[in-house]
Design a protein around this motif. Structure first.
Motif, PDB file in Angstrom:
ATOM      1  N   GLN A   1      33.508  51.602   6.902  1.00 22.58           N
ATOM      2  CA  GLN A   1      32.453  52.051   6.496  1.00 22.58           C
ATOM      3  C   GLN A   1      31.191  51.609   7.221  1.00 22.58           C
ATOM      4  N   PHE A   2      30.265  52.603   7.479  1.00 26.87           N
ATOM      5  CA  PHE A   2      29.127  52.324   8.393  1.00 26.87           C
ATOM      6  C   PHE A   2      27.865  53.044   7.127  1.00 26.87           C
ATOM      7  N   SER A   3      26.904  52.241   7.414  1.00 27.57           N
ATOM      8  CA  SER A   3      25.636  52.126   6.724  1.00 27.57           C
ATOM      9  C   SER A   3      24.809  51.919   7.391  1.00 27.57           C
ATOM     10  N   VAL A   4      23.415  52.719   7.142  1.00 24.98           N
ATOM     11  CA  VAL A   4      22.259  52.359   7.687  1.00 24.98           C
ATOM     12  C   VAL A   4      21.172  51.860   6.634  1.00 24.98           C
ATOM     13  N   LEU A   5      20.622  50.673   6.911  1.00 24.80           N
ATOM     14  CA  LEU A   5      20.157  49.969   5.682  1.00 24.80           C
ATOM     15  C   LEU A   5      18.580  49.787   6.251  1.00 24.80           C
TER      16      LEU A   5
ATOM     17  N   LEU B   1      27.853  42.369  10.041  1.00 24.37           N
ATOM     18  CA  LEU B   1      29.012  42.647   9.427  1.00 24.37           C
ATOM     19  C   LEU B   1      29.497  41.343   8.844  1.00 24.37           C
ATOM     20  N   THR B   2      30.203  41.290   7.790  1.00 17.91           N
ATOM     21  CA  THR B   2      30.592  40.031   7.298  1.00 17.91           C
ATOM     22  C   THR B   2      32.298  40.149   7.457  1.00 17.91           C
ATOM     23  N   SER B   3      32.515  38.895   7.302  1.00 19.37           N
ATOM     24  CA  SER B   3      34.386  38.717   7.725  1.00 19.37           C
ATOM     25  C   SER B   3      34.645  37.292   6.942  1.00 19.37           C
ATOM     26  N   ASN B   4      35.624  37.539   5.998  1.00 21.99           N
ATOM     27  CA  ASN B   4      36.040  36.529   5.351  1.00 21.99           C
ATOM     28  C   ASN B   4      36.080  35.254   6.227  1.00 21.99           C
ATOM     29  N   ALA B   5      35.779  34.061   5.717  1.00 20.96           N
ATOM     30  CA  ALA B   5      36.159  32.752   6.259  1.00 20.96           C
ATOM     31  C   ALA B   5      37.440  32.550   6.989  1.00 20.96           C
ATOM     32  N   GLN B   6      38.200  33.072   6.188  1.00 21.40           N
ATOM     33  CA  GLN B   6      39.751  32.914   6.558  1.00 21.40           C
ATOM     34  C   GLN B   6      40.268  33.784   7.695  1.00 21.40           C
ATOM     35  N   ARG B   7      39.564  34.803   8.022  1.00 18.81           N
ATOM     36  CA  ARG B   7      39.919  35.790   9.047  1.00 18.81           C
ATOM     37  C   ARG B   7      39.590  35.497  10.653  1.00 18.81           C
ATOM     38  N   THR B   8      39.836  34.043  10.894  1.00 18.39           N
ATOM     39  CA  THR B   8      39.743  33.555  12.045  1.00 18.39           C
ATOM     40  C   THR B   8      39.935  34.484  13.432  1.00 18.39           C
ATOM     41  N   GLN B   9      40.943  35.333  13.352  1.00 17.39           N
ATOM     42  CA  GLN B   9      41.472  36.185  14.600  1.00 17.39           C
ATOM     43  C   GLN B   9      40.221  37.168  14.579  1.00 17.39           C
ATOM     44  N   ALA B  10      39.826  37.673  13.298  1.00 16.38           N
ATOM     45  CA  ALA B  10      38.625  38.781  13.360  1.00 16.38           C
ATOM     46  C   ALA B  10      37.471  37.978  13.821  1.00 16.38           C
ATOM     47  N   HIS B  11      37.099  37.054  13.652  1.00 19.37           N
ATOM     48  CA  HIS B  11      35.822  36.232  14.183  1.00 19.37           C
ATOM     49  C   HIS B  11      35.866  36.069  15.669  1.00 19.37           C
ATOM     50  N   ARG B  12      37.216  35.943  16.096  1.00 23.96           N
ATOM     51  CA  ARG B  12      37.256  35.831  17.716  1.00 23.96           C
ATOM     52  C   ARG B  12      37.066  37.172  18.320  1.00 23.96           C
ATOM     53  N   PHE B  13      37.653  38.081  17.632  1.00 20.26           N
ATOM     54  CA  PHE B  13      37.597  39.452  18.319  1.00 20.26           C
ATOM     55  C   PHE B  13      35.798  39.965  18.343  1.00 20.26           C
ATOM     56  N   TYR B  14      35.214  39.567  17.196  1.00 19.24           N
ATOM     57  CA  TYR B  14      33.726  40.188  17.209  1.00 19.24           C
ATOM     58  C   TYR B  14      33.030  39.270  17.977  1.00 19.24           C
ATOM     59  N   GLU B  15      33.238  37.878  18.208  1.00 21.55           N
ATOM     60  CA  GLU B  15      32.726  37.288  19.096  1.00 21.55           C
ATOM     61  C   GLU B  15      32.905  37.651  20.472  1.00 21.55           C
ATOM     62  N   ARG B  16      33.953  38.002  20.877  1.00 25.84           N
ATOM     63  CA  ARG B  16      34.283  38.792  22.196  1.00 25.84           C
ATOM     64  C   ARG B  16      33.603  39.879  22.454  1.00 25.84           C
ATOM     65  N   LEU B  17      32.913  40.584  21.276  1.00 26.23           N
ATOM     66  CA  LEU B  17      32.482  41.760  21.591  1.00 26.23           C
ATOM     67  C   LEU B  17      30.900  41.630  21.436  1.00 26.23           C
TER      68      LEU B  17
ATOM     69  N   ARG C   1      18.841  48.272  10.047  1.00 25.45           N
ATOM     70  CA  ARG C   1      20.214  47.955  10.476  1.00 25.45           C
ATOM     71  C   ARG C   1      21.281  48.446  10.076  1.00 25.45           C
ATOM     72  N   ALA C   2      22.398  48.584  10.881  1.00 24.17           N
ATOM     73  CA  ALA C   2      23.474  49.071  10.588  1.00 24.17           C
ATOM     74  C   ALA C   2      24.370  47.710   9.863  1.00 24.17           C
ATOM     75  N   GLN C   3      25.030  48.417   8.897  1.00 24.16           N
ATOM     76  CA  GLN C   3      26.045  47.525   8.331  1.00 24.16           C
ATOM     77  C   GLN C   3      27.459  48.078   8.316  1.00 24.16           C
ATOM     78  N   LEU C   4      28.572  47.106   8.900  1.00 24.57           N
ATOM     79  CA  LEU C   4      29.836  47.524   9.059  1.00 24.57           C
ATOM     80  C   LEU C   4      30.494  46.943   8.167  1.00 24.57           C
ATOM     81  N   GLU C   5      31.313  47.561   7.169  1.00 26.76           N
ATOM     82  CA  GLU C   5      32.256  46.918   6.034  1.00 26.76           C
ATOM     83  C   GLU C   5      33.605  47.499   6.281  1.00 26.76           C
TER      84      GLU C   5
END
Length: 159
Positions: free
Chosen positions: A77-81, A130-146, A91-95
């Motif tokens: 989901q993409f939102s412009v705020l 964007l927000t990512s649940n604290a338990q999603r550590t693999q997702a956090h690494r993915f976003y940091e790489r980007l 800002r764009a919000q990704l959900e």
């Protein structure tokens, strides 16, 4: 169709979601340890109402990635705020960013996020969040790489 991505398993089309995609999108949202506890794939009624609201507002879009077989293999989901801070910058919000489990690791997610960043620039946004649940550590690494940084502390209150 907005864009076509090349992947090791064939082309994937990026397009705006349609109402008939909602069931597949919800299945993607429910396909992990956190989603299984909060999504209900047996009753699409609230999801369809949410889709209708997203579709009716030009500041919001629900995107899907569709493979050659017509299966939804990704979504966001993409939102412009609009905002007053940062000199009135939007800002764009990704959900609800999801790539099907069997499609991860082949570059599709990176291509999808790169497209959303370009879309945010095209729409005049000064940042993407964007927000990512604290338990999603693999997702956090993915976003940091980007290039995303964990710059803020997010808080939520269930109502």
């Amino acid at each position: 169709m907005l864009h076509t991505f090349t992947t090791p398993t064939g082309p994937v089309v990026l397009r705006e979601a349609r109402r008939e995609d909602v069931g597949q999108v919800v299945a993607l949202l429910a396909d992990d340890q956190l989603g299984r506890t909060r999504e209900d794939t047996s009753d699409l009624t609230p999801y369809l109402a949410a889709f209708d609201a997203i579709e009716a507002d030009p500041a919001h879009a629900l995107y899907v990635l569709e493979d050659e077989a017509g299966t939804v293999v990704g979504t966001a989901q993409f939102s412009v705020l609009p905002g007053l801070s940062h000199r009135g910058a939007s800002r764009a919000q990704l959900e609800a960013v999801r790539i099907a489990a069997g499609r991860r690791g082949g570059g599709l997610g990176s291509q999808f996020i790169a497209w959303t960043l370009a879309e945010a620039r095209r729409r005049g946004c000064g940042s993407v969040q964007l927000t990512s649940n604290a338990q999603r550590t693999q997702a956090h690494r993915f976003y940091e790489r980007l290039g995303f940084t964990a710059s803020h502390v997010g808080m939520k209150l269930a109502l």
